[in-house]
Design an enzyme around this catalytic site. Sequence first.
Site, PDB file in Angstrom:
ATOM      1  N   GLU A  84      -1.521  -5.746   8.103  1.00 53.96           N
ATOM      2  CA  GLU A  84      -0.920  -5.130   9.285  1.00 53.96           C
ATOM      3  C   GLU A  84      -1.637  -5.707  10.503  1.00 53.96           C
ATOM      4  OE1 GLU A  84      -0.239  -0.918   9.182  1.00 53.96           O
ATOM      5  OE2 GLU A  84       0.571  -1.016   7.158  1.00 53.96           O
ATOM      6  N   GLU A  91       8.629  -4.674  10.552  1.00 53.71           N
ATOM      7  CA  GLU A  91       9.037  -3.334  10.099  1.00 53.71           C
ATOM      8  C   GLU A  91       9.585  -2.514  11.265  1.00 53.71           C
ATOM      9  OE1 GLU A  91       6.381  -1.202   7.516  1.00 53.71           O
ATOM     10  OE2 GLU A  91       7.618   0.607   7.602  1.00 53.71           O
ATOM     11  N   ASP A 106       0.843  -1.198   0.000  1.00 51.22           N
ATOM     12  CA  ASP A 106       0.000   0.000   0.000  1.00 51.22           C
ATOM     13  C   ASP A 106       0.880   1.250   0.000  1.00 51.22           C
ATOM     14  OD1 ASP A 106       0.842  -0.121   2.621  1.00 51.22           O
ATOM     15  OD2 ASP A 106      -1.165  -0.063   3.508  1.00 51.22           O
ATOM     16  N   SER A 107       2.214   1.043   0.083  1.00 55.48           N
ATOM     17  CA  SER A 107       3.155   2.149  -0.127  1.00 55.48           C
ATOM     18  C   SER A 107       2.947   2.770  -1.495  1.00 55.48           C
ATOM     19  CB  SER A 107       4.601   1.653   0.016  1.00 55.48           C
ATOM     20  OG  SER A 107       4.830   0.529  -0.826  1.00 55.48           O
ATOM     21  N   ASP A 153      -1.092  -6.105  -0.527  1.00 58.21           N
ATOM     22  CA  ASP A 153      -1.395  -5.511   0.776  1.00 58.21           C
ATOM     23  C   ASP A 153      -2.895  -5.307   0.915  1.00 58.21           C
ATOM     24  OD1 ASP A 153      -0.062  -4.684   3.045  1.00 58.21           O
ATOM     25  OD2 ASP A 153       0.964  -3.036   2.036  1.00 58.21           O
ATOM     26  N   LYS A 165      -1.026  -9.414   2.519  1.00 56.34           N
ATOM     27  CA  LYS A 165      -0.316  -8.948   3.710  1.00 56.34           C
ATOM     28  C   LYS A 165      -1.287  -8.126   4.543  1.00 56.34           C
ATOM     29  CE  LYS A 165       2.896  -5.498   3.676  1.00 56.34           C
ATOM     30  NZ  LYS A 165       2.286  -4.481   4.564  1.00 56.34           N
TER      31      LYS A 165
END
Length: 255
Positions: free
Chosen positions: A113, A176, A42-43, A81, A111
Amino acid sequence: MNIPEFTAIKKTGRKISMLTAYDFPTAKLVDAAGIDGILVGDSLAMVVQGRENTLPVTLEQMAYHTEMVVRAAKNAVVIADLPFPGGHQHWTRTLEDCAKILKDTGCHGVKIESSAAQAPVIERLTNAGIPVLAHLGLLPQRIQQLGKYTLQRQKETLLNDAHAVENAGAFAVLLECVQHDLAGEISESLAVPTIGIGSGPRCDGQILVLHDILGMSGYVPKHARQYAQLAEQISQAVNDYKADVESGGFPTKNR
Ligand code: KIV
């Protein structure tokens, strides 16, 4: 490569390489280089869309980019993401969102979080056949709450989170900006691989944002290394082209 093969790299002792990619041509180059895993992070909100943080990117936009990357990747596993609010919705909604990404794009997994609180959701997804890369440590989707991106050192919490997501079925854990010794301890205590970003050399693998290593982000985060200065090269090429057009050097004369 498939997900079980990716997870099994840990047993061989070889370090796992991952990079982000967001489109067909760059994913093709990343894959051809033999990188083990490509994350459509999502970067992309920041490095492709020019946003302040990762929060605005939508599920549809993630799927749009992931589909291009999947078509380009012949060897690497491709992970998408799950955008904000990620695994914090009712599990049925999360299951639907993840299933949509897998169906629409053909990617290998998602992925999310996470923390120990997401373990029940990860278990539901895993039981449904959706491979989950659990992202722990610094969670950029919490930036409004955190205020800034800082090193994570909460030993008991992070060890507990790591074991909870592994027990729930995560096929790997992304760490991270975790304090390096702690990241090492987590890596040694898990059976599944850890993929670090800013978490030191003792992780089982490393991931970086492609635009950071190529010198296209405008700045280099402390944990990254620049392997090329593409922004400068692109600017030079565009300036040369403009000058040639204006002087009549293109298309009339060959270089
Ligand atoms: O979105 C992303 O690219 C990521 C990496 C920073 C690991 O989560």
